[in-house]
Design a protein around this motif. Structure first.
Motif, PDB file in Angstrom:
ATOM      1  N   LYS A   1     -13.798  -0.250  -1.252  1.00 20.42           N
ATOM      2  CA  LYS A   1     -12.434  -0.534  -0.761  1.00 20.42           C
ATOM      3  C   LYS A   1     -12.035  -1.923  -1.239  1.00 20.42           C
ATOM      4  O   LYS A   1     -12.835  -2.874  -1.177  1.00 20.42           O
ATOM      5  CB  LYS A   1     -12.393  -0.530   0.772  1.00 20.42           C
ATOM      6  N   ILE A   2     -10.804  -2.025  -1.692  1.00 17.11           N
ATOM      7  CA  ILE A   2     -10.320  -3.317  -2.192  1.00 17.11           C
ATOM      8  C   ILE A   2      -9.435  -3.954  -1.113  1.00 17.11           C
ATOM      9  O   ILE A   2      -8.375  -3.424  -0.778  1.00 17.11           O
ATOM     10  CB  ILE A   2      -9.493  -3.159  -3.498  1.00 17.11           C
ATOM     11  N   ALA A  37      -0.707  -3.198  -5.357  1.00 12.88           N
ATOM     12  CA  ALA A  37      -0.618  -1.746  -5.582  1.00 12.88           C
ATOM     13  C   ALA A  37      -1.989  -1.152  -5.903  1.00 12.88           C
ATOM     14  O   ALA A  37      -2.227   0.036  -5.675  1.00 12.88           O
ATOM     15  CB  ALA A  37       0.368  -1.469  -6.714  1.00 12.88           C
ATOM     16  N   LEU A  38      -2.891  -1.945  -6.425  1.00 17.44           N
ATOM     17  CA  LEU A  38      -4.235  -1.458  -6.768  1.00 17.44           C
ATOM     18  C   LEU A  38      -5.208  -1.616  -5.593  1.00 17.44           C
ATOM     19  O   LEU A  38      -6.387  -1.281  -5.715  1.00 17.44           O
ATOM     20  CB  LEU A  38      -4.784  -2.234  -7.978  1.00 17.44           C
ATOM     21  N   SER A  39      -4.719  -2.155  -4.477  1.00 18.04           N
ATOM     22  CA  SER A  39      -5.601  -2.475  -3.347  1.00 18.04           C
ATOM     23  C   SER A  39      -5.453  -1.458  -2.220  1.00 18.04           C
ATOM     24  O   SER A  39      -4.427  -0.785  -2.098  1.00 18.04           O
ATOM     25  CB  SER A  39      -5.256  -3.866  -2.821  1.00 18.04           C
ATOM     26  N   ASP A  40      -6.507  -1.379  -1.370  1.00 18.68           N
ATOM     27  CA  ASP A  40      -6.437  -0.473  -0.211  1.00 18.68           C
ATOM     28  C   ASP A  40      -5.727  -1.137   0.955  1.00 18.68           C
ATOM     29  O   ASP A  40      -5.029  -0.480   1.717  1.00 18.68           O
ATOM     30  CB  ASP A  40      -7.856  -0.074   0.215  1.00 18.68           C
ATOM     31  N   CYS A  41      -5.943  -2.432   1.106  1.00 20.11           N
ATOM     32  CA  CYS A  41      -5.317  -3.134   2.226  1.00 20.11           C
ATOM     33  C   CYS A  41      -5.125  -4.595   1.861  1.00 20.11           C
ATOM     34  O   CYS A  41      -5.938  -5.188   1.146  1.00 20.11           O
ATOM     35  CB  CYS A  41      -6.217  -3.025   3.464  1.00 20.11           C
ATOM     36  N   LEU A  98     -14.669  -5.012  -1.725  1.00 16.21           N
ATOM     37  CA  LEU A  98     -14.483  -6.148  -2.629  1.00 16.21           C
ATOM     38  C   LEU A  98     -13.314  -6.915  -2.051  1.00 16.21           C
ATOM     39  O   LEU A  98     -12.247  -6.344  -1.803  1.00 16.21           O
ATOM     40  CB  LEU A  98     -14.127  -5.687  -4.048  1.00 16.21           C
ATOM     41  N   TYR A  99     -13.515  -8.204  -1.808  1.00 12.98           N
ATOM     42  CA  TYR A  99     -12.431  -9.035  -1.312  1.00 12.98           C
ATOM     43  C   TYR A  99     -11.871  -9.844  -2.479  1.00 12.98           C
ATOM     44  O   TYR A  99     -12.614 -10.564  -3.148  1.00 12.98           O
ATOM     45  CB  TYR A  99     -12.939  -9.955  -0.183  1.00 12.98           C
ATOM     46  N   THR A 100     -10.576  -9.747  -2.722  1.00 18.18           N
ATOM     47  CA  THR A 100      -9.950 -10.476  -3.844  1.00 18.18           C
ATOM     48  C   THR A 100      -8.789 -11.326  -3.345  1.00 18.18           C
ATOM     49  O   THR A 100      -8.177 -10.960  -2.348  1.00 18.18           O
ATOM     50  CB  THR A 100      -9.402  -9.539  -4.935  1.00 18.18           C
ATOM     51  N   PRO A 101      -8.355 -12.353  -4.070  1.00 17.46           N
ATOM     52  CA  PRO A 101      -9.121 -13.044  -5.100  1.00 17.46           C
ATOM     53  C   PRO A 101      -9.784 -14.312  -4.564  1.00 17.46           C
ATOM     54  O   PRO A 101     -10.470 -14.983  -5.314  1.00 17.46           O
ATOM     55  CB  PRO A 101      -8.045 -13.418  -6.131  1.00 17.46           C
ATOM     56  N   ASP A 102      -9.579 -14.644  -3.261  1.00 19.67           N
ATOM     57  CA  ASP A 102      -9.990 -15.974  -2.781  1.00 19.67           C
ATOM     58  C   ASP A 102     -11.455 -16.021  -2.357  1.00 19.67           C
ATOM     59  O   ASP A 102     -11.826 -15.618  -1.261  1.00 19.67           O
ATOM     60  CB  ASP A 102      -9.101 -16.412  -1.605  1.00 19.67           C
ATOM     61  N   GLN A 103     -12.273 -16.588  -3.233  1.00 15.97           N
ATOM     62  CA  GLN A 103     -13.717 -16.680  -2.937  1.00 15.97           C
ATOM     63  C   GLN A 103     -14.002 -17.449  -1.651  1.00 15.97           C
ATOM     64  O   GLN A 103     -14.976 -17.165  -0.953  1.00 15.97           O
ATOM     65  CB  GLN A 103     -14.452 -17.357  -4.094  1.00 15.97           C
ATOM     66  N   ASN A 104     -13.143 -18.422  -1.317  1.00 17.60           N
ATOM     67  CA  ASN A 104     -13.471 -19.272  -0.158  1.00 17.60           C
ATOM     68  C   ASN A 104     -13.239 -18.549   1.164  1.00 17.60           C
ATOM     69  O   ASN A 104     -14.094 -18.591   2.045  1.00 17.60           O
ATOM     70  CB  ASN A 104     -12.681 -20.584  -0.221  1.00 17.60           C
ATOM     71  N   LEU A 105     -12.112 -17.846   1.276  1.00 14.96           N
ATOM     72  CA  LEU A 105     -11.911 -17.071   2.508  1.00 14.96           C
ATOM     73  C   LEU A 105     -12.977 -15.975   2.598  1.00 14.96           C
ATOM     74  O   LEU A 105     -13.495 -15.674   3.668  1.00 14.96           O
ATOM     75  CB  LEU A 105     -10.495 -16.499   2.569  1.00 14.96           C
ATOM     76  N   GLY A 106     -13.338 -15.430   1.439  1.00 14.21           N
ATOM     77  CA  GLY A 106     -14.377 -14.389   1.398  1.00 14.21           C
ATOM     78  C   GLY A 106     -15.719 -14.926   1.894  1.00 14.21           C
ATOM     79  O   GLY A 106     -16.375 -14.319   2.739  1.00 14.21           O
ATOM     80  N   LYS A 107     -16.113 -16.105   1.386  1.00 14.60           N
ATOM     81  CA  LYS A 107     -17.417 -16.682   1.787  1.00 14.60           C
ATOM     82  C   LYS A 107     -17.388 -17.082   3.267  1.00 14.60           C
ATOM     83  O   LYS A 107     -18.384 -16.949   3.974  1.00 14.60           O
ATOM     84  CB  LYS A 107     -17.742 -17.915   0.926  1.00 14.60           C
TER      85      LYS A 107
END
Ligand code: 13P
Ligand code: SF4
Length: 303
Positions: free
Chosen positions: A106-107, A119-123, A145-154
């Protein structure tokens, strides 16, 4: 000499227009806005307003999001080249390639992206609801997969104590915030609490007393008994903080916390685009129908 403030107010009434502004805009732009907010509040307001024209004082992806949610309204962006460096850290071809190689993933995508990426993402998520949305998918047992912000993801991985894939994008303004600058402010103001946006790196978040979106930071400093705060996000947010809390003191974590794109909007740009109805945002319908699904999923999950 044109009295921009009064002319904007007159045109707004005449054309049934509404002015939305993000907390990072210049003070005088924030002061003429009908609605001031973070990315999530502004998306909800754009969807719910019955105005015919939305003048979006912010950056391109924000106005584009408003158009995706409200296609029947005319959405105007006062400065067409006000972009977002974070939105440029992901492109559709790369995300499409990842999706074809990982069809079960899930994106989940941060709102600071183009409509094509949405448009290419699930949420979609914002910094206000990011943790809630990511944990929703993880609790369902989905790979994400969390995009694109690596910092919020980490940061989400740390708080939720879960692992998932993250894109390696970032906001350079938050990402390159120097911890020493923040510690210097702390030495100067030892009683001040440090508050930070999750687009900052973990070394900043770890020394912070509170982490949240712009709206959450504003709410935290208003409710807190503390009298002084060191603010680690774009400096525009100091204006509403000071207006709401005239007796408290706010210090910016570093003078580098200045988003030039957010600061491009001037009163004369708002006036010109409202007068001439220029700088209209259009989104291709084939992109919009998919982007709106991922945005609606976010709005549903963040209720
Ligand atoms: P918020 O979602 O907190 O308003 O942040 C938007 C943004 O651009 C942060 O850099
Ligand atoms: Fe984009 Fe960063 Fe500016 Fe926010 S502060 S609009 S993420 S470049």
């Amino acid at each position: 000499m044109i009295d921009y403030k009064n002319e904007i107010l007159r045109l707004k009434k005449e054309k049934n227009a509404v002015i939305l502004a993000h907390y990072y805009q210049e003070d005088d732009i924030q002061d003429i806005a009908d609605f001031l907010g973070d990315s999530l509040n502004l998306s909800q307001t754009a969807k719910d307003t019955d105005a015919d024209i939305i003048v979006f004082c912010g950056v391109h992806f924000m106005a584009e999001t408003a158009k995706v949610l409200s296609p029947q309204k005319k959405v105007l962006l006062p400065v067409m080249n006000a972009g977002c460096a974070m939105a440029n850290t992901i492109n559709a071809a790369d995300l499409q390639k990842y999706k074809s190689e990982h069809p079960d993933t899930k994106i989940v995508t941060y709102v600071n992206t183009t409509a094509e990426i949405k448009a290419l993402s699930d949420c979609i998520c914002t910094s206000t609801n990011g943790l809630k949305i990511i944990s929703h998918y993880l609790e369902q047992g989905d790979k994400i997969l969390y995009t694109p912000d690596q910092n919020l993801g980490k940061y989400a991985m740390k708080i939720l104590n879960k692992q998932f894939e993250v894109w390696n994008g970032c906001c350079p303004i938050h990402h390159y915030l120097d911890k020493n600058k923040v510690l210097e402010q702390k030495r100067l103001h030892p009683d001040a609490l440090i508050v930070a946006h999750p687009e900052c790196q973990l070394d900043i978040l770890e020394i912070s007393d509170y982490v949240g979106s712009t709206a959450q930071l504003l709410s935290f400093v208003s409710k807190s008994d503390a009298q002084e705060f060191i603010v680690c996000t774009e400096k525009g947010v100091l204006h509403p903080m000071q207006v709401k809390n005239p007796n408290k003191k706010f210090y910016i974590g570093s003078p580098t916390l200045n988003c030039h794109d957010m600061k491009k909007t001037r009163l004369e740009d708002v006036y010109d685009c409202l007068l001439n109805e220029t700088n209209e945002i259009f989104v291709d319908e084939s992109v919009r129908v998919n982007a709106v699904k991922s945005l609606d999923t976010m709005l549903e999950l963040s209720k």
